[in-house]
Design a protein around this motif. Structure first.
Motif, PDB file in Angstrom:
ATOM      1  N   ALA A  95       0.783  -1.168   0.116  1.00  0.00           N
ATOM      2  CA  ALA A  95       0.027   0.045   0.123  1.00  0.00           C
ATOM      3  C   ALA A  95       0.938   1.271  -0.023  1.00  0.00           C
ATOM      4  N   ALA A  96       2.111   1.186   0.184  1.00  0.00           N
ATOM      5  CA  ALA A  96       2.794   2.286   0.390  1.00  0.00           C
ATOM      6  C   ALA A  96       4.248   2.244  -0.433  1.00  0.00           C
ATOM      7  N   LEU A  97       5.027   3.022  -0.745  1.00  0.00           N
ATOM      8  CA  LEU A  97       6.307   3.191  -1.329  1.00  0.00           C
ATOM      9  C   LEU A  97       7.243   4.209  -0.941  1.00  0.00           C
ATOM     10  N   THR A  98       8.154   3.896  -0.122  1.00  0.00           N
ATOM     11  CA  THR A  98       9.239   4.812   0.373  1.00  0.00           C
ATOM     12  C   THR A  98      10.466   4.979  -0.397  1.00  0.00           C
ATOM     13  N   VAL A  99      10.876   6.477  -0.725  1.00  0.00           N
ATOM     14  CA  VAL A  99      11.940   6.505  -1.824  1.00  0.00           C
ATOM     15  C   VAL A  99      12.851   7.204  -1.112  1.00  0.00           C
ATOM     16  N   SER A 100      14.240   7.036  -1.166  1.00  0.00           N
ATOM     17  CA  SER A 100      15.191   7.996  -0.669  1.00  0.00           C
ATOM     18  C   SER A 100      15.655   8.763  -2.298  1.00  0.00           C
ATOM     19  N   LEU A 101      15.703  10.129  -1.866  1.00  0.00           N
ATOM     20  CA  LEU A 101      16.344  10.754  -3.306  1.00  0.00           C
ATOM     21  C   LEU A 101      17.485  11.333  -2.760  1.00  0.00           C
ATOM     22  N   GLY A 102      18.302  11.478  -3.655  1.00  0.00           N
ATOM     23  CA  GLY A 102      19.897  12.104  -3.633  1.00  0.00           C
ATOM     24  C   GLY A 102      20.075  13.046  -4.729  1.00  0.00           C
ATOM     25  N   GLU A 139      27.613  16.594  -5.500  1.00  0.00           N
ATOM     26  CA  GLU A 139      28.129  17.239  -4.857  1.00  0.00           C
ATOM     27  C   GLU A 139      27.862  18.661  -4.976  1.00  0.00           C
ATOM     28  N   GLU A 140      27.337  18.890  -6.174  1.00  0.00           N
ATOM     29  CA  GLU A 140      26.891  20.204  -6.887  1.00  0.00           C
ATOM     30  C   GLU A 140      25.414  20.657  -6.524  1.00  0.00           C
ATOM     31  N   GLN A 141      24.795  19.470  -6.447  1.00  0.00           N
ATOM     32  CA  GLN A 141      23.384  19.408  -6.141  1.00  0.00           C
ATOM     33  C   GLN A 141      22.667  18.645  -4.933  1.00  0.00           C
ATOM     34  N   GLN A 142      23.014  19.327  -3.792  1.00  0.00           N
ATOM     35  CA  GLN A 142      22.744  18.506  -2.399  1.00  0.00           C
ATOM     36  C   GLN A 142      21.338  18.449  -2.149  1.00  0.00           C
ATOM     37  N   LEU A 143      20.721  17.525  -2.676  1.00  0.00           N
ATOM     38  CA  LEU A 143      19.401  16.977  -2.426  1.00  0.00           C
ATOM     39  C   LEU A 143      19.225  15.718  -1.789  1.00  0.00           C
ATOM     40  N   GLY A 144      19.032  15.834  -0.587  1.00  0.00           N
ATOM     41  CA  GLY A 144      18.555  14.835   0.341  1.00  0.00           C
ATOM     42  C   GLY A 144      17.396  14.616   0.935  1.00  0.00           C
ATOM     43  N   GLN A 145      16.449  13.674   0.621  1.00  0.00           N
ATOM     44  CA  GLN A 145      15.268  13.579   0.897  1.00  0.00           C
ATOM     45  C   GLN A 145      14.467  12.118   1.084  1.00  0.00           C
ATOM     46  N   VAL A 146      13.789  12.011   1.700  1.00  0.00           N
ATOM     47  CA  VAL A 146      12.950  10.885   1.941  1.00  0.00           C
ATOM     48  C   VAL A 146      11.389  11.161   1.573  1.00  0.00           C
ATOM     49  N   ALA A 147      11.007  10.501   0.634  1.00  0.00           N
ATOM     50  CA  ALA A 147       9.495  10.787   0.198  1.00  0.00           C
ATOM     51  C   ALA A 147       8.501   9.480   0.400  1.00  0.00           C
ATOM     52  N   HIS A 148       7.524   9.729   0.973  1.00  0.00           N
ATOM     53  CA  HIS A 148       6.739   8.431   1.369  1.00  0.00           C
ATOM     54  C   HIS A 148       5.423   8.531   0.716  1.00  0.00           C
ATOM     55  N   PHE A 149       4.827   7.619  -0.129  1.00  0.00           N
ATOM     56  CA  PHE A 149       3.808   7.725  -1.037  1.00  0.00           C
ATOM     57  C   PHE A 149       2.700   6.516  -0.786  1.00  0.00           C
ATOM     58  N   ALA A 150       1.591   6.890  -0.412  1.00  0.00           N
ATOM     59  CA  ALA A 150       0.452   5.933  -0.322  1.00  0.00           C
ATOM     60  C   ALA A 150       0.066   5.587  -1.824  1.00  0.00           C
ATOM     61  N   LEU A 151      -0.173   4.485  -2.221  1.00  0.00           N
ATOM     62  CA  LEU A 151      -0.671   3.784  -3.332  1.00  0.00           C
ATOM     63  C   LEU A 151      -1.833   3.568  -3.354  1.00  0.00           C
ATOM     64  N   ARG A 152      -2.784   3.252  -2.464  1.00  0.00           N
ATOM     65  CA  ARG A 152      -4.145   3.116  -2.346  1.00  0.00           C
ATOM     66  C   ARG A 152      -5.081   3.979  -1.406  1.00  0.00           C
ATOM     67  N   PRO A 153      -6.202   4.409  -1.859  1.00  0.00           N
ATOM     68  CA  PRO A 153      -6.835   3.897  -3.141  1.00  0.00           C
ATOM     69  C   PRO A 153      -6.458   4.804  -4.323  1.00  0.00           C
ATOM     70  N   ARG A 154      -5.879   5.898  -4.112  1.00  0.00           N
ATOM     71  CA  ARG A 154      -5.187   6.488  -5.163  1.00  0.00           C
ATOM     72  C   ARG A 154      -3.733   6.827  -4.615  1.00  0.00           C
ATOM     73  N   PRO A 155      -2.679   7.298  -5.875  1.00  0.00           N
ATOM     74  CA  PRO A 155      -1.442   7.375  -5.281  1.00  0.00           C
ATOM     75  C   PRO A 155      -1.238   8.769  -4.912  1.00  0.00           C
ATOM     76  N   VAL A 156      -0.711   9.135  -3.682  1.00  0.00           N
ATOM     77  CA  VAL A 156      -0.651  10.443  -3.240  1.00  0.00           C
ATOM     78  C   VAL A 156       0.439  10.468  -2.146  1.00  0.00           C
ATOM     79  N   GLU A 157       1.410  11.716  -2.174  1.00  0.00           N
ATOM     80  CA  GLU A 157       2.545  11.876  -1.347  1.00  0.00           C
ATOM     81  C   GLU A 157       2.034  12.232  -0.119  1.00  0.00           C
ATOM     82  N   ARG A 158       2.365  11.252   0.957  1.00  0.00           N
ATOM     83  CA  ARG A 158       1.937  11.696   2.271  1.00  0.00           C
ATOM     84  C   ARG A 158       2.680  12.612   2.976  1.00  0.00           C
TER      85      ARG A 158
END
Length: 351
Positions: free
Chosen positions: A90-97, A100-119
């Motif tokens: 029901a959910a997908l957790t993603v590590s984003l990086g 060195e020039e683009q220091q983007l470190g994030q964790v995003a958690h998506f609920a996939l049911r009943p419809r996909p949405v970023e929690r």
């Protein structure tokens, strides 16, 4: 060994190819799958153009186009470093990086049911010291009940954990006191009551291959020696009674079974030697799984990935001729190996 195609031709093509460049993605940075292969997540990237990176969720067997989940909130884009499904799909957790020039470190958690949405989405810390690997790289783990998400931030060398429901912080390894340091390899038990990870702080490694087991509610931290030179990954047994540590010692891959309830000196209950590894594969990171079929793990050597039965110490299958642009992962039940390249995604049945 049965091999099943998991996507149609062109499913992984980029929606916004640059003029004069093919629509096919240049690299697959991560792949994850659910038990039974009902869903497969694939992260693609185009080197030098991070804004073209995409995150797709496939539903094999259904006549539907891939679901594309949003990743970047900034113009320079982001790249998926790791991802994991919850046990109920029901959910997908993603590590984003980034780089060195683009220091983007994030964790995003998506609920996939009943419809996909970023929690929720949370930012990661800056590197402890400059020049250590890529910024924002996080290895993820999820509890068996799907309620706890954890990770080891290789930039800050800190252990983190969040509530999957709302993203509230359960463990902050960067807080003082005490500092809880780990690097890349991490596991969470079925109820999210314990975290196990490769113990590592900046400029310091644990002696005798020490593995840390943390109980977030009480803050108790125990260190269990394994005798390994390197810990590649960990997995709790479904009932939480044992912990398997996959690593290397003396140039060979080994599986060490620990009983976290015992005293550290008596924690090792079994040790299995798997196979010799070339030097370039001695310090890889893997994600062992422990389902009804027992503990299994996929290890890379050169251009070949081999799935091992860790309890028996025997290989189950090998997939060769893999390139640098390819990613692979075991399903949570260990019954299939998913291999994703920019052109295709295949599921290898392991039984």
């Amino acid at each position: 060994m049965a091999v099943r195609p998991l996507c149609a031709p062109g499913d992984l093509d980029l929606r916004r190819p640059l003029p004069g460049r093919p629509a096919a993605a240049q690299r697959v940075t991560a792949v994850a799958a659910t038990a039974g292969l009902s869903r497969v997540a694939v992260a693609t990237a185009a080197p030098w153009f991070p804004g073209l990176a995409e995150l797709l969720v496939l539903t094999p067997g259904e006549d539907a186009p891939p679901l594309r989940l949003p990743m970047a909130r900034r113009p320079q884009g982001a790249v998926v470093r790791d991802m994991v499904f919850s046990s109920d799909d029901a959910a997908l957790t993603v590590s984003l990086g980034g780089s060195e020039e683009q220091q983007l470190g994030q964790v995003a958690h998506f609920a996939l049911r009943p419809r996909p949405v970023e929690r929720w989405r949370r930012s990661l810390s800056r590197p402890v010291y400059a020049g250590f690997s890529e910024c924002g790289g996080l290895r993820l783990a999820v509890s068996g009940d799907g309620r706890v998400v954890a990770g080891c931030d290789q930039s800050s060398r800190s252990v983190l954990a969040w509530s999957a429901a709302d993203g509230s912080r359960l463990v902050d390894g960067a807080a003082e006191p005490p500092r809880v340091g780990g690097s890349e390899a991490i596991a969470v038990d079925g109820e999210g009551s314990r975290l196990a990870f490769r113990l590592c702080r900046p400029y310091e490694r644990a002696p005798d291959g020490g593995i840390a087991v943390l109980t977030p509610d009480s803050g108790a931290l125990s260190v269990l020696p394994t005798g390994l030179d390197w810990c590649a990954g960990l997995a709790f047994a479904p009932n939480g009674a044992l912990l398997v540590v996959l690593g290397t010692a003396g140039g060979a891959a080994q599986a060490v079974f620990l009983d976290p309830a015992r005293q550290p000196a008596d924690a090792v209950v079994e040790r299995r030697r798997l196979a010799a590894l070339p030097a370039e594969a001695a310090q890889q990171t893997a994600r062992p799984v422990w389902g009804a079929a027992g503990p299994r793990a996929a290890l890379r050597a050169d251009r070949t990935v081999t799935v091992w039965d860790l309890a028996a110490g025997e290989p189950l299958c090998s997939v060769s001729d893999l390139g640098r642009s390819t990613a692979w992962a075991l399903t949570p039940d260990g019954r299939a190996l998913v291999v994703a390249s920019p052109a295709e995604v295949r599921g290898h049945d392991l039984g």
